[in-house]
Design a protein around this motif. Structure first.
Motif, PDB file in Angstrom:
ATOM      1  N   HIS A   1      54.136   9.491  20.020  1.00 15.56           N
ATOM      2  CA  HIS A   1      54.823  10.288  19.014  1.00 15.56           C
ATOM      3  C   HIS A   1      54.413   9.805  17.638  1.00 15.56           C
ATOM      4  O   HIS A   1      53.931   8.673  17.477  1.00 15.56           O
ATOM      5  N   LEU A   2      54.594  10.652  16.659  1.00 17.80           N
ATOM      6  CA  LEU A   2      54.098  10.387  15.308  1.00 17.80           C
ATOM      7  C   LEU A   2      55.253  10.342  14.315  1.00 17.80           C
ATOM      8  O   LEU A   2      56.109  11.220  14.308  1.00 17.80           O
ATOM      9  N   VAL A   3      55.245   9.312  13.474  1.00 17.30           N
ATOM     10  CA  VAL A   3      56.170   9.230  12.349  1.00 17.30           C
ATOM     11  C   VAL A   3      55.344   9.362  11.074  1.00 17.30           C
ATOM     12  O   VAL A   3      54.440   8.564  10.833  1.00 17.30           O
ATOM     13  N   VAL A   4      55.659  10.375  10.289  1.00 13.84           N
ATOM     14  CA  VAL A   4      54.924  10.642   9.052  1.00 13.84           C
ATOM     15  C   VAL A   4      55.793  10.219   7.868  1.00 13.84           C
ATOM     16  O   VAL A   4      56.906  10.735   7.692  1.00 13.84           O
ATOM     17  N   VAL A   5      55.302   9.278   7.080  1.00 12.88           N
ATOM     18  CA  VAL A   5      55.994   8.894   5.855  1.00 12.88           C
ATOM     19  C   VAL A   5      55.535   9.862   4.775  1.00 12.88           C
ATOM     20  O   VAL A   5      54.436   9.750   4.237  1.00 12.88           O
ATOM     21  N   GLY A   6      56.358  10.844   4.488  1.00 15.27           N
ATOM     22  CA  GLY A   6      55.990  11.873   3.529  1.00 15.27           C
ATOM     23  C   GLY A   6      56.824  13.117   3.727  1.00 15.27           C
ATOM     24  O   GLY A   6      57.672  13.194   4.615  1.00 15.27           O
ATOM     25  N   LYS A   7      56.542  14.101   2.898  1.00 19.40           N
ATOM     26  CA  LYS A   7      57.333  15.326   2.871  1.00 19.40           C
ATOM     27  C   LYS A   7      56.870  16.303   3.943  1.00 19.40           C
ATOM     28  O   LYS A   7      55.676  16.520   4.129  1.00 19.40           O
ATOM     29  N   ARG A   8      57.819  16.889   4.638  1.00 16.30           N
ATOM     30  CA  ARG A   8      57.517  17.948   5.597  1.00 16.30           C
ATOM     31  C   ARG A   8      57.323  19.268   4.840  1.00 16.30           C
ATOM     32  O   ARG A   8      58.112  19.625   3.965  1.00 16.30           O
TER      33      ARG A   8
END
Length: 453
Positions: free
Chosen positions: A291-298
């Protein structure tokens, strides 16, 4: 200032013992550091200003940051002077029309008019306000350090600004413009992109006239020569760094099986997030817990949002925003893999920070990333930019090989400690300040001698 910003701004120990005066016994400098955008939670400019100013202050220099909204978060020992814009892009009302009572002068009028016609005014309008402010405080600073404003207001040399000018160009924004145009899906979008990036014409003209340019990598140096036409003899590479006390290994933080972490804005094609999303779909056919965790705006729409929906990955991708430094570090520490999927980077601070925590790195070879991440198979795994299949293969290899993860993680931290710390960046930057001051003094002496003849 948000609660997150206040917590993040709390003083932290220095990377190495601080000095009470600059090394070598030189006189401490009075530095004006300009930043037209200082948000440390979005983009690299605020991060650069915060950490470089802190380390310059710890070397014994006096640093005054002059900035516009969003104002930078600074550490103890650094002064902030607010030089407010009309803040036309603030949340929750971006592209707003200010009230009549908000207008103060013709620069405000120019700012609004440029926004109304689809342009981005802040580099120009901030430079004009900065010029006015510096002229009113002539003699207060030994050197002015501009952080990639590159506005017309900064031309004219020490006579206009009151001190020699040194400018950092992280990478030419013309690179962003080129990639955004390539990603535009129709003529209306291309027209909008061209208008938004209209300020890059100004930045190119200004950059060619600058006496001293700092940049963060050899790759960016070449891009500045090629895209902006700056003479190579005026460009000096001073790599930036990671906060290696904050971004450090911590065995007490549990590793989360299958976690992949990246720092990216979903709506910026340059960051290559859509390719990582496509890679994750391939990986999950063999590693269902990936799974992926994105530090930033969706982004609510666009290529990344469309790919997440098309591939059925809504439950496998999480976007996080506005977290504290401590939360960010633990997020990276707990990941099995840190990934930088960018098509291009002028340096890649997220790569250096991930390596500093001892988290194994999978990164593309876009721009300057190899200069930071190091050789493939030694300090990272490297893949071509824009290749979802190669990203998937690298992710599967790392997820399936704990020994490789440990080896790359340890080697990555050693590389950062040896090459990329903010103290090293501050020492190198201060050397360039002194060169600029000495060069200006030499010009002044030559002019005096010539005038007596």
């Amino acid at each position: 200032m948000t609660a997150e910003a206040v917590q993040a701004a709390a003083p932290r120990p220095a990377e190495t013992p601080s000095a009470s005066a600059p090394t070598g016994g030189e006189r401490p400098l009075r530095i004006a550091m300009l930043t037209y955008k200082g948000n440390p939670f979005c983009g690299g400019q605020g991060v650069y200003v915060r950490h470089l100013s802190r380390e310059l202050a710890r070397l014994g220099h006096t640093v005054e940051v002059i900035g516009a909204q969003p104002y930078p978060v600074l550490d103890e020992g650094v002064t902030l002077t607010e030089l407010p814009s009309l803040d036309l892009y603030r949340q929750p009302d971006p592209f707003r029309t200010p009230g009549r009572d908000e207008f103060r002068d013709w620069i405000d009028g120019l700012e609004v008019a440029t926004m109304w016609t689809g342009g981005f005014p802040e580099p120009l309008t901030f430079s004009l306000r900065a010029r006015r402010h510096l002229a009113a405080h002539r003699g207060r600073f030994d050197v002015v350090h501009d952080n990639q404003t590159l506005g017309y207001g900064l031309l004219g040399g020490p006579g206009a600004l009151g001190a020699p000018l040194v400018t950092t160009i992280h990478h030419p924004i013309t690179v962003d413009r080129r990639l955004d145009l390539a990603a535009a899906q129709d003529w209306k979008r291309r027209l909008s992109v061209r208008r938004w990036y209209g300020f890059t014409r100004m930045q190119k003209r200004v950059a060619r006239r600058l006496p001293s340019v700092l940049t963060v990598s050899g790759s960016s140096r070449q891009e500045i020569v090629d895209d902006l036409g700056v003479h190579p003899g005026r460009i000096h590479v001073v790599p930036i760094g990671a906060d290696t006390d904050l971004f450090s290994p911590d065995p007490s933080v549990p590793e989360v099986p299958g976690r992949i972490v990246t720092t990216s804005s979903a709506d910026v094609p340059l960051k290559g997030l859509v390719h990582l999303v496509e890679a994750l779909a391939k990986v999950r056919t063999e590693q269902p817990d990936a799974h992926l965790v994105v530090v930033g705006k969706r982004a609510d729409d666009g290529p990344v949002a469309a790919a997440i929906e098309r591939l059925g990955l809504a439950g496998a991708i999480e976007f996080v925003k506005g977290i504290t430094d401590a939360e960010l570090v633990d997020l990276v520490r707990g990941a099995q893999i840190a990934c930088v999927p960018s098509l291009y980077e002028g340096f890649s601070l997220p790569a250096a920070e991930a390596m500093a925590t001892g988290t194994p790195l999978l990164a593309t070879t876009g721009g300057a990333i190899p200069e930071v991440a190091g050789p493939d198979g030694e300090t990272c795994l490297a893949v071509p930019p824009g290749d979802a299949g190669a990203l998937a293969a690298g992710l599967l290899r790392l997820l399936g090989d704990e020994q490789l993860r440990r080896r790359l993680g340890a080697a990555g931290r050693e590389r950062v400690l040896a090459r990329f710390t903010w103290r090293q960046a501050a020492l190198g930057t201060a050397d360039r300040y002194r060169e600029a001051i000495a060069r200006q003094a030499g010009h002044a002496t030559a002019a005096t001698v010539a005038g007596r003849r």
